[in-house]
Design a protein around this motif. Sequence first.
Motif, PDB file in Angstrom:
ATOM      1  N   PHE A  46      -1.773  15.958  11.844  1.00 22.81           N
ATOM      2  CA  PHE A  46      -3.347  15.754  10.636  1.00 22.81           C
ATOM      3  C   PHE A  46      -3.868  14.181  11.446  1.00 22.81           C
ATOM      4  N   LEU A  47      -3.247  13.257  12.213  1.00 20.32           N
ATOM      5  CA  LEU A  47      -3.051  11.875  11.937  1.00 20.32           C
ATOM      6  C   LEU A  47      -4.252  12.319  12.803  1.00 20.32           C
ATOM      7  N   ASN A  48      -4.255  13.294  13.930  1.00 22.79           N
ATOM      8  CA  ASN A  48      -5.223  13.776  15.047  1.00 22.79           C
ATOM      9  C   ASN A  48      -7.033  14.282  14.644  1.00 22.79           C
ATOM     10  N   LYS A 100       2.121   5.678   6.105  1.00 25.61           N
ATOM     11  CA  LYS A 100       2.184   4.403   6.872  1.00 25.61           C
ATOM     12  C   LYS A 100       0.913   4.655   8.610  1.00 25.61           C
ATOM     13  N   MET A 101       1.735   5.845   8.668  1.00 29.89           N
ATOM     14  CA  MET A 101       1.127   5.978  10.229  1.00 29.89           C
ATOM     15  C   MET A 101      -0.192   6.018  10.014  1.00 29.89           C
ATOM     16  N   LYS A 102      -1.746   6.510   8.650  1.00 27.00           N
ATOM     17  CA  LYS A 102      -2.508   6.901   8.803  1.00 27.00           C
ATOM     18  C   LYS A 102      -2.808   5.729   8.108  1.00 27.00           C
ATOM     19  N   ALA A 103      -1.978   4.602   7.495  1.00 27.93           N
ATOM     20  CA  ALA A 103      -2.537   3.305   7.078  1.00 27.93           C
ATOM     21  C   ALA A 103      -3.278   2.606   8.363  1.00 27.93           C
ATOM     22  N   VAL A 104      -2.723   2.387   9.351  1.00 24.55           N
ATOM     23  CA  VAL A 104      -3.113   1.616  10.274  1.00 24.55           C
ATOM     24  C   VAL A 104      -4.037   2.292  10.884  1.00 24.55           C
ATOM     25  N   GLU A 108      -8.328  -0.428   9.964  1.00 23.86           N
ATOM     26  CA  GLU A 108      -8.720  -0.917  11.659  1.00 23.86           C
ATOM     27  C   GLU A 108     -10.453  -0.682  11.092  1.00 23.86           C
ATOM     28  N   LEU A 109     -10.897   0.466  10.166  1.00 28.27           N
ATOM     29  CA  LEU A 109     -12.234   0.941   9.875  1.00 28.27           C
ATOM     30  C   LEU A 109     -12.623  -0.518   9.298  1.00 28.27           C
ATOM     31  N   ASN A 320      -6.497 -10.957  11.188  1.00 28.76           N
ATOM     32  CA  ASN A 320      -5.374 -10.303  10.554  1.00 28.76           C
ATOM     33  C   ASN A 320      -4.423  -9.947  11.722  1.00 28.76           C
ATOM     34  N   ILE A 321      -4.913  -9.549  12.670  1.00 26.48           N
ATOM     35  CA  ILE A 321      -4.060  -9.846  13.969  1.00 26.48           C
ATOM     36  C   ILE A 321      -2.746 -10.079  14.222  1.00 26.48           C
TER      37      ILE A 321
END
Length: 383
Positions: A46-48, A100-104, A108-109, A320-321
């Motif tokens: 799904f992330l891909n 959590k993966m999706k939020a990362v 970045e957008l 942010n980083i």
Amino acid sequence: MFNLQEYMNRELDPKLRYFLEYLETNFLEDIQLDDKYLGRLNENDFLNAFRDYIDKAAPAKQTAQTYIREMRNFFVMLHDEYGIRNPVFYDNEINAKFEKMKAVVISELREQENKECISDEEFEKLHVEIDKFLRTPDLEEKMIREIENHYSGVSQQNKFYSRFVSIVPIQLAMKYGLSNRTLVNLKENDLDLTNGILYVRGFQLPLSKTLMDILNMYCRMRAKIIELSRSNIEDLFIKLNGKTFISEKNNKPVYATFFFIMKESINTYACQRLSYKRIVELVDKGADIKTLSELVDVTPETIRSICEVDRERAKTTLLNIITEQYNEVAKKENVSKGNMKCVYCGKIHTAASANWLLIQTDDSNCKFIACRECRGKDGKYRY
């Protein structure tokens, strides 16, 4: 039993169609994408798919979030109507991991769409309309009949060739960000279908299989028109009557006809906004502005101007980083509040954006923080 290919023949939301096309392209050729396998797609699948959608259509947060919602709704439908239960959406632990993966990725957008560019929604609608038209049964035969009828004097509505010929330059703008002027002035000898290359302003652009298929079909139509019109024209793109898209009255391009399907689909023929969208994406991926300017026939100043939204996003991402990295380093090494230690040279600087920059140390897309004093030593300055 759920049938993906049958389901895709329905009128679907553009975002859902992107997802289903991703499944069709990446899974259907190798395996039978049946009920059981749809239930086994994992969070990485799904992330891909999500990243693929962002790369092709939606670098803005709001549109990307809507895509996730459409994808989720699709699997709710599969569960309710077909009993297909995918744990990514129904197992709390796995779903939390995916969220959590999706939020990362979403973080970045950019916050909003660049107003200089075609909107994500317009882009999606145009993409769907083009795809729908290219799926027209017996499209090539219908265009040949239309061309023959035109030169036989048969009264008809010329609706197939005019749409098709406009799709080709639009696809090139989507892929390479080429300007209106460049597209309308392409010559037949700029195209090398044998080797899959388009020659543009000194560049050799490789053609994807999709573009090759479309251009091969177009060239067959073009050859038919040249034969029947007995014209001797060098322009790559020609109208049904065998003439160029340059007006004989004022020697200017007739973009309303050249980009016909854009006007029909999203009520605009401003293809430059479509090109700008691709230019922003290429700059965001690290393309050199000067070199890109030479290819797309847009001044470096204009490119910098349309990329302002992305530059602000990069600045925000950097801050942010820095904040996150400062918090981690401060905890581990007891760095005084307001300062941060460079992981490359070990020196401590104030955790302000003026002291730090994003670098890339290899050919991957990963970016890191380094102080401006050492620039990561062997790092490549990117922002």
